[in-house]
Enzyme design. Structure first.
Site, PDB file in Angstrom:
ATOM      1  N   ASP A 103       1.340   9.782   2.216  1.00 49.62           N
ATOM      2  CA  ASP A 103       0.188   8.955   2.543  1.00 49.62           C
ATOM      3  C   ASP A 103       0.557   8.313   3.863  1.00 49.62           C
ATOM      4  O   ASP A 103       1.390   7.404   3.906  1.00 49.62           O
ATOM      5  CB  ASP A 103      -0.041   7.882   1.474  1.00 49.62           C
ATOM      6  CG  ASP A 103      -1.290   7.070   1.785  1.00 49.62           C
ATOM      7  OD1 ASP A 103      -1.454   6.665   2.955  1.00 49.62           O
ATOM      8  OD2 ASP A 103      -2.102   6.837   0.881  1.00 49.62           O
ATOM      9  N   HIS A 104      -0.027   8.803   4.948  1.00 48.05           N
ATOM     10  CA  HIS A 104       0.502   8.400   6.258  1.00 48.05           C
ATOM     11  C   HIS A 104       0.337   6.903   6.536  1.00 48.05           C
ATOM     12  O   HIS A 104       1.012   6.351   7.390  1.00 48.05           O
ATOM     13  CB  HIS A 104      -0.077   9.257   7.385  1.00 48.05           C
ATOM     14  CG  HIS A 104      -1.483   8.910   7.763  1.00 48.05           C
ATOM     15  ND1 HIS A 104      -2.568   9.281   7.023  1.00 48.05           N
ATOM     16  CD2 HIS A 104      -1.979   8.222   8.814  1.00 48.05           C
ATOM     17  CE1 HIS A 104      -3.669   8.834   7.603  1.00 48.05           C
ATOM     18  NE2 HIS A 104      -3.336   8.191   8.702  1.00 48.05           N
ATOM     19  N   HIS A 127      -5.203   5.563   0.745  1.00 44.40           N
ATOM     20  CA  HIS A 127      -4.763   4.580   1.741  1.00 44.40           C
ATOM     21  C   HIS A 127      -5.010   3.122   1.311  1.00 44.40           C
ATOM     22  O   HIS A 127      -4.123   2.285   1.395  1.00 44.40           O
ATOM     23  CB  HIS A 127      -5.443   4.824   3.087  1.00 44.40           C
ATOM     24  CG  HIS A 127      -5.277   6.239   3.599  1.00 44.40           C
ATOM     25  ND1 HIS A 127      -4.111   6.949   3.428  1.00 44.40           N
ATOM     26  CD2 HIS A 127      -6.126   7.063   4.254  1.00 44.40           C
ATOM     27  CE1 HIS A 127      -4.263   8.156   3.969  1.00 44.40           C
ATOM     28  NE2 HIS A 127      -5.465   8.249   4.472  1.00 44.40           N
TER      29      HIS A 127
HETATM   30  C1  BG6 Z   1      -7.217  10.499   6.624  1.00 42.77           C
HETATM   31  C2  BG6 Z   1      -8.649  10.733   6.205  1.00 42.77           C
HETATM   32  O1  BG6 Z   1      -6.385  10.524   5.499  1.00 42.77           O
HETATM   33  O2  BG6 Z   1      -7.108   9.257   7.272  1.00 42.77           O
HETATM   34  C3  BG6 Z   1      -9.549  10.670   7.412  1.00 42.77           C
HETATM   35  O3  BG6 Z   1      -8.758  12.005   5.584  1.00 42.77           O
HETATM   36  C4  BG6 Z   1      -9.343   9.388   8.170  1.00 42.77           C
HETATM   37  O4  BG6 Z   1     -10.911  10.798   7.020  1.00 42.77           O
HETATM   38  C5  BG6 Z   1      -7.869   9.162   8.464  1.00 42.77           C
HETATM   39  O5  BG6 Z   1     -10.072   9.465   9.385  1.00 42.77           O
HETATM   40  C6  BG6 Z   1      -7.641   7.789   9.077  1.00 42.77           C
HETATM   41  O6  BG6 Z   1      -6.323   7.701   9.531  1.00 42.77           O
HETATM   42  P1  BG6 Z   1      -5.928   6.717  10.730  1.00 42.77           P
HETATM   43  O7  BG6 Z   1      -4.447   6.804  10.809  1.00 42.77           O
HETATM   44  O8  BG6 Z   1      -6.645   7.224  11.944  1.00 42.77           O
HETATM   45  O9  BG6 Z   1      -6.431   5.368  10.335  1.00 42.77           O
END
Ligand code: BG6
Length: 493
Positions: A181-182, A244
């Site tokens: 989960d980045h 997230h």
């Molecule tokens: C991803 C989703 O996990 O996270 C995307 O699938 C979303 O829809 C993205 O845009 C958002 O990541 P960040 O790091 O740009 O906030």
């Protein structure tokens, strides 16, 4: 850090994630001296490439997407020598057999059984096959050295998540599986733990005695762009809330870990999800808002509505915005409303957590109550990366007037070029540290939390689909959700 020779195998090396995130991250780790001395990135894809043309493609992506452009030609060519392109057909077992040979050959070349890391940057429907074949062809044999990395979506609902976990656990031990989960790799998200547990000042207040409500916002300006067909089958609840936002929630609400250790931290996070009160299907309307964006303007440009986006079914009932309220039934949080909202095509990019404290008791300033605003702590995750504490102070002047003022800690000031989430997370995998990854029970629990909402919306069509113009902060119903308890969303612009 560990210097174990490593074979990195990227499935889907010509895909979008690899191009934007993975290769730039590996290169930055390399530039900063974090990669092992001996490593090779076996880059698997369907496209025709030689090592040369693939190298050029990667360099171009690094120019386009990396945070770091400060490197020499010599550094690039050293890195490029570590990349091998392997034409690969996931559906053909023979490919796995050849890959196994190639990895074994590399091990003999450097006279070391390398650690093996398999990054499955592929569509979910291929995971089963790849996972089984990694086992069948004995690519993954060592329970410590060999690891696999999986990207979301981890299932589509609780049942499919359990199915996926079972299938993975047939082939690997839980400690070999790294579910990304980045958000957990973001500096500002990790800092929530430092903030809460390395300071004595905040934790004593971190409970229902002093906190009035908590809100988590992850708003995006982008729409669904080229991902319409994926997104239309997912929606904001699955795409953002299940993972997230729930993970941010866990960081904010967890009990103090008795030691900074992965199993302990992951246990405490799982406990939060277990304590989230499940909302009955018939109450979903009261606790949730779902909406789709309609035509509007963002940054001076016209934006089409969701239903007009390419890849989206014109009659779609997929939400691009969710707002919801829920409670955590434990001693610390009993009675404190937690609000979450997330959406596409909104007015601004903003990921933040706002902790709103209670009012001071009615004594000292009882005659000037209207001057008081309750303390607030804002944790800005992105694009602003800061922590802001707002408190009351005396207005300079001859009489006793009060006003709210801010004390700010700004991440950018101390480190303007902070590592990207994927750099942190890939390094953790290289070092075998699962702290920032999701364990199977956490994933299942997070699905469980939203399962009644899925059921109410999708099966019984409870809670009307609202709309909001692209470029706004969401539908009115989202503001109403908070207003009922005297709360309001805090938007940075
Ligand atoms: C991803 C989703 O996990 O996270 C995307 O699938 C979303 O829809 C993205 O845009 C958002 O990541 P960040 O790091 O740009 O906030």
């Amino acid at each position: 850090h560990k210097q174990t020779p490593t074979s990195i195998v990227v499935f889907g090396a010509t895909g979008d994630l690899a191009k934007r995130k993975l290769f730039p991250a590996f290169f930055n780790l390399f530039l900063e001296g974090w990669m092992p001395e001996d490593f090779t990135i076996f880059s698997l894809g369907r496209k025709e490439h030689t090592d040369e043309t693939f190298g050029e493609y990667i360099l171009e992506n690094i120019h386009n997407f990396s945070r770091n452009h400060d490197f020499s030609e010599a550094q690039w060519s050293q890195f490029r020598e570590k990349i091998r392109y392997v034409p690969f057909d996931i559906k053909n077992d023979q490919s796995f057999y050849s890959l196994k040979k190639e990895l074994d050959e590399y091990d003999s070349e450097i006279a070391h059984r390398t650690d093996r890391i398999f990054y499955l940057s592929i569509a979910p429907n291929f995971i089963e096959n790849v996972s089984n074949n990694l086992k069948k062809y004995e690519l993954v044999k060592d329970r410590i050295k060999d690891r696999i990395i999986i990207e979301k979506p981890f299932g589509y609902d609780k049942a499919s998540a359990i199915h996926l976990n079972n299938l993975l656990s047939n082939n690997f031990e839980e400690n070999q599986i790294y579910r990304i989960d980045h958000y957990l790799g973001k500096e500002t998200v990790q800092n929530i733990l430092a903030f809460r547990f390395a300071n004595i000042m905040f934790e004593p207040l971190w409970n229902n005695k002093y906190i009035d409500s908590i809100q988590i916002t992850v708003a995006e300006k982008v729409g669904v762009e080229e991902r319409g067909s994926y997104y239309d089958g997912a929606g904001a609840l699955r795409d953002m809330i299940q993972n997230h936002l729930m993970q941010i929630l866990c960081m904010v609400a967890m009990e103090p870990p008795s030691v900074f250790k992965s199993s302990e931290i992951r246990n405490k996070k799982a406990d939060v999800l277990k304590s989230v009160r499940r909302i009955h299907v018939e109450d979903i309307e009261h606790y949730t808002v779902r909406a789709q964006y309609t035509q509007g303007r963002i940054d001076g440009h016209d934006k089409v509505g969701y239903l007009e986006e390419p890849g989206v079914n014109p009659g779609s009932k997929t939400e691009t915005f969710v707002a919801m309220k829920f409670y955590i039934d434990n001693e610390r949080w009993n009675g404190v409303p937690f609000y979450m909202r997330t959406g596409k095509s909104m007015a601004a990019k903003q990921s933040s957590v706002v902790i709103s404290f209670k009012e001071v008791p009615d004594d000292t300033f009882r005659n000037n109550k209207s001057m008081l605003s309750p303390n607030k702590l804002t944790i800005n995750i992105q694009p602003e990366m800061d922590i802001k504490l707002s408190f009351m102070a005396k207005k300079p002047g001859l009489n006793m007037k009060l006003k709210p003022v801010d004390m700010v800690f700004d991440f950018f000031e101390c480190s303007p070029n902070t590592p990207e989430a994927y750099e942190t997370l890939l390094l953790d995998v290289l070092e075998g540290d699962p702290t920032l990854f999701m364990r199977s029970d956490q994933v299942e629990e997070a699905w469980d939390v939203i399962s009644n909402i899925q059921e109410a919306w999708e099966r019984f069509d409870i809670a009307k689909m609202q709309t909001y113009p692209a470029g706004s902060w969401g539908p009115e119903a989202s503001d109403e959700l908070l207003k009922r308890q005297g709360h309001y969303w805090i938007s940075n612009s």
